[in-house]
Scaffold this motif. Structure first.
Motif, PDB file in Angstrom:
ATOM      1  N   LEU A 162       0.836  -1.193   0.000  1.00  0.00           N
ATOM      2  CA  LEU A 162       0.000   0.000   0.000  1.00  0.00           C
ATOM      3  C   LEU A 162       0.875   1.249   0.000  1.00  0.00           C
ATOM      4  N   TYR A 163       2.162   1.007   0.194  1.00  0.00           N
ATOM      5  CA  TYR A 163       3.173   2.072   0.185  1.00  0.00           C
ATOM      6  C   TYR A 163       3.157   2.861  -1.128  1.00  0.00           C
ATOM      7  N   ARG A 164       3.100   2.138  -2.261  1.00  0.00           N
ATOM      8  CA  ARG A 164       3.167   2.810  -3.567  1.00  0.00           C
ATOM      9  C   ARG A 164       2.011   3.800  -3.720  1.00  0.00           C
ATOM     10  N   ASN A 165       0.806   3.316  -3.394  1.00  0.00           N
ATOM     11  CA  ASN A 165      -0.359   4.194  -3.555  1.00  0.00           C
ATOM     12  C   ASN A 165      -0.367   5.331  -2.533  1.00  0.00           C
ATOM     13  N   GLN A 166       0.173   5.066  -1.355  1.00  0.00           N
ATOM     14  CA  GLN A 166       0.315   6.141  -0.372  1.00  0.00           C
ATOM     15  C   GLN A 166       1.255   7.227  -0.908  1.00  0.00           C
ATOM     16  N   GLN A 167       2.376   6.787  -1.494  1.00  0.00           N
ATOM     17  CA  GLN A 167       3.346   7.737  -2.035  1.00  0.00           C
ATOM     18  C   GLN A 167       2.747   8.538  -3.197  1.00  0.00           C
ATOM     19  N   ILE A 168       1.995   7.854  -4.052  1.00  0.00           N
ATOM     20  CA  ILE A 168       1.352   8.557  -5.167  1.00  0.00           C
ATOM     21  C   ILE A 168       0.456   9.667  -4.630  1.00  0.00           C
ATOM     22  N   ARG A 169      -0.367   9.320  -3.629  1.00  0.00           N
ATOM     23  CA  ARG A 169      -1.287  10.325  -3.072  1.00  0.00           C
ATOM     24  C   ARG A 169      -0.521  11.467  -2.405  1.00  0.00           C
ATOM     25  N   HIS A 170       0.503  11.120  -1.631  1.00  0.00           N
ATOM     26  CA  HIS A 170       1.304  12.170  -0.971  1.00  0.00           C
ATOM     27  C   HIS A 170       1.942  13.104  -1.999  1.00  0.00           C
ATOM     28  N   GLN A 171       2.552  12.499  -3.008  1.00  0.00           N
ATOM     29  CA  GLN A 171       3.296  13.307  -3.984  1.00  0.00           C
ATOM     30  C   GLN A 171       2.357  14.124  -4.875  1.00  0.00           C
ATOM     31  N   LEU A 172       1.066  13.750  -4.865  1.00  0.00           N
ATOM     32  CA  LEU A 172       0.068  14.583  -5.553  1.00  0.00           C
ATOM     33  C   LEU A 172      -0.652  15.503  -4.554  1.00  0.00           C
ATOM     34  N   GLY A 173      -0.113  15.577  -3.342  1.00  0.00           N
ATOM     35  CA  GLY A 173      -0.630  16.540  -2.361  1.00  0.00           C
ATOM     36  C   GLY A 173      -1.853  16.077  -1.600  1.00  0.00           C
ATOM     37  N   ASN A 174      -2.139  14.790  -1.616  1.00  0.00           N
ATOM     38  CA  ASN A 174      -3.336  14.268  -0.950  1.00  0.00           C
ATOM     39  C   ASN A 174      -2.971  13.553   0.363  1.00  0.00           C
ATOM     40  N   ASP A 175      -3.993  13.159   1.103  1.00  0.00           N
ATOM     41  CA  ASP A 175      -3.776  12.401   2.342  1.00  0.00           C
ATOM     42  C   ASP A 175      -3.796  10.896   2.057  1.00  0.00           C
ATOM     43  N   ASP A 176      -3.746  10.084   3.118  1.00  0.00           N
ATOM     44  CA  ASP A 176      -3.697   8.623   2.950  1.00  0.00           C
ATOM     45  C   ASP A 176      -5.049   8.025   2.576  1.00  0.00           C
ATOM     46  N   GLY A 177      -6.123   8.820   2.742  1.00  0.00           N
ATOM     47  CA  GLY A 177      -7.440   8.291   2.406  1.00  0.00           C
ATOM     48  C   GLY A 177      -7.757   7.003   3.149  1.00  0.00           C
ATOM     49  N   ARG A 178      -8.230   6.009   2.408  1.00  0.00           N
ATOM     50  CA  ARG A 178      -8.689   4.755   3.022  1.00  0.00           C
ATOM     51  C   ARG A 178      -7.585   3.697   3.166  1.00  0.00           C
ATOM     52  N   LEU A 179      -6.334   4.090   2.946  1.00  0.00           N
ATOM     53  CA  LEU A 179      -5.264   3.089   2.879  1.00  0.00           C
ATOM     54  C   LEU A 179      -5.019   2.353   4.197  1.00  0.00           C
ATOM     55  N   HIS A 180      -5.483   2.911   5.308  1.00  0.00           N
ATOM     56  CA  HIS A 180      -5.230   2.236   6.593  1.00  0.00           C
ATOM     57  C   HIS A 180      -6.385   1.332   7.022  1.00  0.00           C
ATOM     58  N   THR A 181      -7.396   1.204   6.173  1.00  0.00           N
ATOM     59  CA  THR A 181      -8.545   0.383   6.567  1.00  0.00           C
ATOM     60  C   THR A 181      -8.262  -1.109   6.351  1.00  0.00           C
ATOM     61  N   THR A 182      -8.989  -1.928   7.099  1.00  0.00           N
ATOM     62  CA  THR A 182      -8.917  -3.389   6.914  1.00  0.00           C
ATOM     63  C   THR A 182      -9.368  -3.750   5.502  1.00  0.00           C
ATOM     64  N   ASP A 183     -10.389  -3.068   5.020  1.00  0.00           N
ATOM     65  CA  ASP A 183     -10.903  -3.309   3.667  1.00  0.00           C
ATOM     66  C   ASP A 183      -9.795  -3.191   2.621  1.00  0.00           C
ATOM     67  N   ILE A 184      -9.094  -2.085   2.617  1.00  0.00           N
ATOM     68  CA  ILE A 184      -8.082  -1.876   1.575  1.00  0.00           C
ATOM     69  C   ILE A 184      -6.875  -2.795   1.787  1.00  0.00           C
ATOM     70  N   PHE A 185      -6.530  -3.080   3.044  1.00  0.00           N
ATOM     71  CA  PHE A 185      -5.462  -4.063   3.261  1.00  0.00           C
ATOM     72  C   PHE A 185      -5.854  -5.425   2.696  1.00  0.00           C
ATOM     73  N   MET A 186      -7.097  -5.851   2.954  1.00  0.00           N
ATOM     74  CA  MET A 186      -7.524  -7.171   2.457  1.00  0.00           C
ATOM     75  C   MET A 186      -7.482  -7.209   0.927  1.00  0.00           C
ATOM     76  N   GLN A 187      -7.814  -6.093   0.290  1.00  0.00           N
ATOM     77  CA  GLN A 187      -7.738  -6.047  -1.178  1.00  0.00           C
ATOM     78  C   GLN A 187      -6.294  -6.237  -1.655  1.00  0.00           C
ATOM     79  N   ALA A 188      -5.360  -5.640  -0.909  1.00  0.00           N
ATOM     80  CA  ALA A 188      -3.951  -5.799  -1.262  1.00  0.00           C
ATOM     81  C   ALA A 188      -3.512  -7.252  -1.056  1.00  0.00           C
ATOM     82  N   ALA A 189      -3.947  -7.832   0.069  1.00  0.00           N
ATOM     83  CA  ALA A 189      -3.603  -9.238   0.335  1.00  0.00           C
ATOM     84  C   ALA A 189      -4.171 -10.131  -0.766  1.00  0.00           C
ATOM     85  N   GLU A 190      -5.394  -9.847  -1.181  1.00  0.00           N
ATOM     86  CA  GLU A 190      -6.010 -10.627  -2.268  1.00  0.00           C
ATOM     87  C   GLU A 190      -5.191 -10.521  -3.552  1.00  0.00           C
ATOM     88  N   ASP A 191      -4.771  -9.297  -3.885  1.00  0.00           N
ATOM     89  CA  ASP A 191      -3.919  -9.108  -5.068  1.00  0.00           C
ATOM     90  C   ASP A 191      -2.682 -10.010  -4.987  1.00  0.00           C
TER      91      ASP A 191
END
Lengths: 250, 250
Positions: free
Chosen positions: B84-113
């Motif tokens: 989830l690091y890559r997408n966090q960095q993309i959002r940061h470098q575009l001036g955004n916050d972490d959004g939903r990246l710390h949720t169980t939902d988004i972690f599970m999606q990454a694990a599924e990938d």
């Protein structure tokens, strides 16, 4: 790369979302099941099952949760379930307690079993000239889904899979280049968004070709947008739903 | 079932734990990577990466954690990582916050990938006449593993994969019969252990043929035994390790 019947299918994978009005034959269904059944299983605990939804009411209910018109429409719909219920029952009926079944560790092993089996099922489907799409959207409302599927405690729906005879020929969706997702020994901490400039262009061109009338979004713009922006979502009932099922308690 | 090059490999899957002293060729490696890269990705977030461990020190350290002599020995060792690091960095470098990246939902999606991609990698390997084994044991001590791999926050090691040229020919391990793992519309709540009587006998015979000198355990006895019995385990650091990485916080 090395080309054979299997790897050629793999690198040509497209998610198919439009199917002809025909269900799997009995033989195709058995093939999907056997491919899934022979998947690696964590610690030989065999903690997954497949629910085949043929009941139009259940299919419609899952479609409503997933908010995708193709879910439970033409073709066959499967729900891959993490099943700790079976092992709990074995232990109870042999006079034992639940042991480690309520831990996050054992739940994750069950989820892994289900997810590995799903990919094998999809691979089998594609090898038969059929197509399919993995459905994360079934978890848009995990509590509702468990209710609709009437799942017992100690089970949890992980992913859906809709398959059938393709009625569309989508373009290959461009993925992140290998140098962004494969690394030797060290995961780099210096990611810079400029590395994705070419890839963003490729993604934009892909969307442009797919539908010239639709708003085109680069990969980084998608990541920076609504998908990951903070918002109220019934998807965030996931952890509570897991706990309510007796899973991942500690 | 329907037999073709792919499904025949699938239903003959064996986990291979002994390899010849030879690494993958560059072409085989690329094929594994390309199969993984083209795997379905949840919401097109592309939240996984593959770490190829070639450094003998790192291989030995992972072997020590997994407590399995074949891990990082002959053949090639890969760690499939939820990123989830890559997408966090993309959002940061575009001036955004972490959004939903710390949720169980988004972690599970990454694990599924990561898990779907791993199965595709293993399928590609087996299609080339090679073999492999999925390594859940790398998570025997998740905190130690993250330290050994020096993984940045917002990444998490999900499963390992050891592959190579097989140096053994194990028997096919008998799996639960289809009527125990596939169901139409309803998941049955009336499981009775007597349904597994024949299967238990099949498993016992399998172990007997594999190694007549080793203690033979039926499936139900394994489920009723140490694997799932309550015990102190560094595997239970999983949730804390996830949280320490900034993942699945709510």
């Amino acid at each position: 790369m090395i080309h054979n019947f299997t790897t050629d299918h793999q690198v040509n994978h497209r998610s198919i979302r439009q199917f002809k009005d025909q269900s799997l034959t009995a033989e195709q269904l058995t093939t999907l099941y056997e491919a899934a059944r022979h998947t690696s299983s964590s610690m030989f605990l065999q903690q997954f099952s497949i629910l085949h939804l043929t009941d139009p009411k259940k299919r419609a209910a899952v479609r409503e949760i997933s908010k995708q018109s193709y879910v439970g429409a033409n073709g066959d719909l499967f729900i891959f379930i993490a099943v700790l219920y079976r092992n709990q029952q074995i232990r109870h009926q042999l006079g034992n307690d639940d042991g480690r079944l309520h831990t996050t560790d054992i739940f994750m092993q069950a989820a892994e079993d289900a997810i590995l089996a799903l990919q094998n099922a999809l691979t089998a489907i594609e090898s038969m000239g059929l197509g399919g799409v993995v459905l994360g959207s079934i978890k848009n409302d995990p509590e509702k889904l468990i209710q609709v599927l009437d799942l017992p405690k100690m089970t949890f729906p992980i992913l859906g899979l809709q398959v059938g005879i393709p009625d569309q020929e989508p373009q290959l969706k461009p993925r992140l280049p290998l140098d962004q997702i494969t690394f030797d020994n060290n995961y780099p901490r210096n990611f810079n968004i400029s590395e994705l400039k070419n890839y963003d262009q490729t993604v934009t061109t892909y969307y442009d070709l797919r539908d010239a009338n639709k708003r085109i979004d680069s990969f980084t713009n998608q990541i920076n947008g609504p998908k990951l922006n903070q918002h109220e979502s019934s998807r965030d009932k996931l952890l509570q739903a897991l706990h309510d099922q007796g899973l991942a308690l500690n």
